[in-house]
Design an enzyme around this catalytic site. Structure first.
Site, PDB file in Angstrom:
ATOM      1  N   LYS A  43      40.955  31.155  37.431  1.00 22.83           N
ATOM      2  CA  LYS A  43      42.400  31.372  37.347  1.00 22.83           C
ATOM      3  C   LYS A  43      43.131  30.115  37.800  1.00 22.83           C
ATOM      4  O   LYS A  43      42.735  29.455  38.756  1.00 22.83           O
ATOM      5  CB  LYS A  43      42.820  32.569  38.202  1.00 22.83           C
ATOM      6  N   SER A  98      49.819  38.020  36.370  1.00 27.45           N
ATOM      7  CA  SER A  98      49.743  36.576  36.237  1.00 27.45           C
ATOM      8  C   SER A  98      48.371  36.066  35.816  1.00 27.45           C
ATOM      9  O   SER A  98      48.177  34.873  35.625  1.00 27.45           O
ATOM     10  CB  SER A  98      50.125  35.927  37.570  1.00 27.45           C
ATOM     11  N   SER A 158      48.515  42.007  38.770  1.00 22.77           N
ATOM     12  CA  SER A 158      48.099  40.892  37.923  1.00 22.77           C
ATOM     13  C   SER A 158      46.893  41.219  37.058  1.00 22.77           C
ATOM     14  O   SER A 158      46.893  41.034  35.857  1.00 22.77           O
ATOM     15  CB  SER A 158      47.786  39.682  38.787  1.00 22.77           C
TER      16      SER A 158
END
Length: 194
Positions: free
Chosen positions: A94, A169, A193
């Site tokens: 990520k 996200s 997320s």
């Protein structure tokens, strides 16, 4: 599990799996313009703190391939079990994770070419487990949005519906898995997320 068994049996090499997945990522990035990954283009800006190793980086695919080749060499020297348990499987990270190998901007444009001084602990654990660090996936600025996109890297599009963006996200990591660029990817969940 299938990959681990096939790699342990010597059916494939680390370089072959890394080549296949980077080709897929490159097609999705360059042709489809999906923006699942950040820092796709070359970066070579020296702000006085950039190391020689970082300045030498022109393409993150080279970094991925170098890791895969090193793990193949380790397997050839020490036996295939020496690269267990991940057997060099590429793992996208990520974009919010701190890494010294890739820039660590968390999607914030002003930090686009800045590197961390230390890897996040999970990044270190993946390396120690003989996984290949497979670039950084797209995130909203500072992971602070329900949709994935930022000014430096653009919107991250949904691989199942090109008219839509991914949620956030962790949208870049989710899109990497959903597009079959990787079987697993690292996400984190602050508030919805993952």
């Amino acid at each position: 599990v299938d990959w681990q068994a096939e790699r342990a049996a010597g059916t494939y090499t680390c370089e072959q799996i890394a080549t296949a997945l980077t080709k897929r990522a490159k097609y999705l990035q360059d042709v489809q313009k999906m923006n699942h990954f950040m820092y796709w283009n070359a970066f070579e800006t020296d702000d006085g703190t950039t190391t020689a190793e970082q300045l030498a980086v022109y393409d993150w695919i080279e970094i991925v391939m170098d890791q895969a080749k090193a793990l193949d060499a380790k397997a050839a020297t020490d036996g295939v079990e020496a690269i267990a348990p991940l057997y060099c499987y590429p793992v996208p990270l990520k974009g919010t994770m701190s890494t010294v190998m890739f820039p660590s901007s968390s999607g914030f444009a002003a930090l686009q070419e800045k590197f961390a001084v230390k890897d996040a602990e999970l990044v270190t654990l993946i390396s120690q487990a003989n996984g290949v660090l497979f670039g950084k996936t797209n995130v909203p600025e500072l992971a602070h949005s329900w949709g994935t996109g930022n000014y430096a890297n653009g919107l991250c599009f949904n691989p199942w519906d090109y008219d839509m963006m991914t949620g956030g996200s962790s949208g870049g990591s989710a899109a990497a898995v959903a597009s079959y660029t990787a079987a697993i990817a690292i996400t984190e969940d602050t508030e919805g997320s993952t």
